[in-house]
Design a protein around this motif. Structure first.
Motif, PDB file in Angstrom:
ATOM      1  N   GLN A  73       0.840  -1.208   0.000  1.00  0.00           N
ATOM      2  CA  GLN A  73       0.000   0.000   0.000  1.00  0.00           C
ATOM      3  C   GLN A  73       0.872   1.254   0.000  1.00  0.00           C
ATOM      4  N   ASP A  77       1.241   4.202  -2.831  1.00  0.00           N
ATOM      5  CA  ASP A  77       0.977   5.608  -2.503  1.00  0.00           C
ATOM      6  C   ASP A  77       2.151   6.484  -2.930  1.00  0.00           C
ATOM      7  N   TYR A  99      -1.445  -2.175  -6.064  1.00  0.00           N
ATOM      8  CA  TYR A  99      -2.098  -2.783  -4.901  1.00  0.00           C
ATOM      9  C   TYR A  99      -3.527  -3.198  -5.243  1.00  0.00           C
TER      10      TYR A  99
END
Ligand SMILES: [Zn+2]
Length: 366
Positions: A73, A77, A99
């Motif tokens: 994750q 990001d 993801y």
């Protein structure tokens, strides 16, 4: 008789560049889907597109540490924020949507299992990416994020009441992640699992594992079977493995469900060193299907792993879909290839006897 094809454009959003930039490019799936369209396979009522769902985090945690979920994750990001691909290891890369695509990649397999068990379809091929078989419980590796086939096996044990599963991994690279995860047997107490791997000998190809003395330990002892193939091995080494090892063990074990990690990088034109044609995986599948017909109510789920020659892997997938749908005689064939005599002698007189000797303590058939 319907064969499911799991596919969604979300799998293209794990976008790590064109094939010139990264071998495991989204162009692989585009080539497969284009070929299936060109062959009018998607208009055939015997095939049905299955829309994937996301796997839940609890399901991912059946085989992966929670830390790993957070890691991917965060990497995604960062990729979104920096607008740059982010490296996970030497050859595994993430884009902003990796993801999400990974949750759908695993979940697509779970959706196919539901449809098979609900008798909506007979069997299925999950055309998903990112692939999974090199990732283990604590590490992503080798182009792979979540181990799709390992989660699928645990899902069958924990949520579907299946007790006995066979995994066949015929990708050219050893399925080391799947082997690691299940080295001591399934995570679930109620399940029994046998893994048959065939791959290019680890002394000559990534990831360098998958030797015949890797047989599992604890309650998994004797349940991991590796068939390392020296460079140059052709289609003819697979019937040897099947007849001498896989069939007798399946006859003793009697699997209720068969999962296949299918790679198409064994093709003779791929960057690996095998000598398989694009009908070889389909011919292998015919044999595996005979076991599924005998014991598993024909239940087979194939999930896509590698395969880097775009048109060859597309033909390989097409041929496997035809076999899943019992159109065994409708394959696209290329000129047959065979292994050198010395190589076949090695398989018949060295590798197979040595493998049987290793497995003898665990299987009555030997
Ligand atoms: Zn591979």
């Amino acid at each position: 008789m319907t064969t499911g094809i799991v596919y969604d454009d979300i799998y293209l959003e794990h976008d790590i560049g064109t094939q010139l930039q990264h071998q495991e490019s989204h162009e692989r799936l585009i080539a497969i889907m284009d070929f299936l369209k060109q062959q009018h396979l998607l208009e055939d009522p015997n095939f049905k597109i299955i829309k994937p769902r996301k796997a839940t985090l609890d399901q991912i945690k059946y085989v992966h540490q929670e830390r790993l979920i957070k890691e991917i994750q965060e990497i995604c990001d960062l990729s979104a924020k920096t607008r740059r691909l982010q490296a996970i290891d030497m050859d595994t890369v993430a884009s902003p949507k990796t993801y999400e695509a990974s949750l759908f990649s695993t979940g697509g397999n779970l959706q196919a299992i539901d449809e098979i068990l609900n008798n909506n379809i007979k069997n299925a091929f999950a055309l998903v990416r990112p692939p999974g078989h090199h990732s283990n419980s604590h590490r992503f590796a080798g182009f792979c994020i979540f181990n799709n086939i390992a989660v699928a096996a645990e899902y069958l044990f924990r949520e579907k009441g299946i007790k006995k599963i066979v995994i066949v991994d015929w990708d050219c690279h050893h399925g080391n992640g799947t082997q690691d995860i299940f080295y001591q047997g399934p995570k679930s107490d109620s399940g029994e699992l046998v893994i048959f791997n065939s791959h290019q000998d680890g002394r000559t190809l990534y990831p360098g594992s998958g030797f015949i003395d890797e047989v599992g330990s604890g309650k998994g002892e004797g349940r991991i079977i590796n068939y390392p193939m020296p460079p140059g091995s052709a289609d003819d080494v697979i019937p040897i493995y099947f007849n001498e090892i896989i069939a007798p063990i399946c006859d003793e074990f009697k699997p209720e469900f068969i999962l296949i990690s299918a790679g198409f990088d064994t093709h003779w034109t791929d960057y690996t060193n095998m000598n398989w044609t694009y009908q070889a995986p389909a011919n292998y599948l015919k044999k595996i299907k005979s076991m599924a017909q005998k014991y598993a109510n024909e239940r087979i789920l194939i999930t896509l792993e590698g395969g880097y020659e775009l048109d060859k892997q597309a033909r390989g997938v097409y041929n496997c879909l035809k076999v899943l749908n019992n159109e065994d005689d409708n394959l696209i064939l290329e000129e047959s290839r065979s292994s050198r005599t010395e190589l076949l002698e090695y398989f018949n007189y060295k590798l197979i006897p040595a493998l049987k000797e290793k497995l003898k303590p665990y299987w009555e058939c030997f």
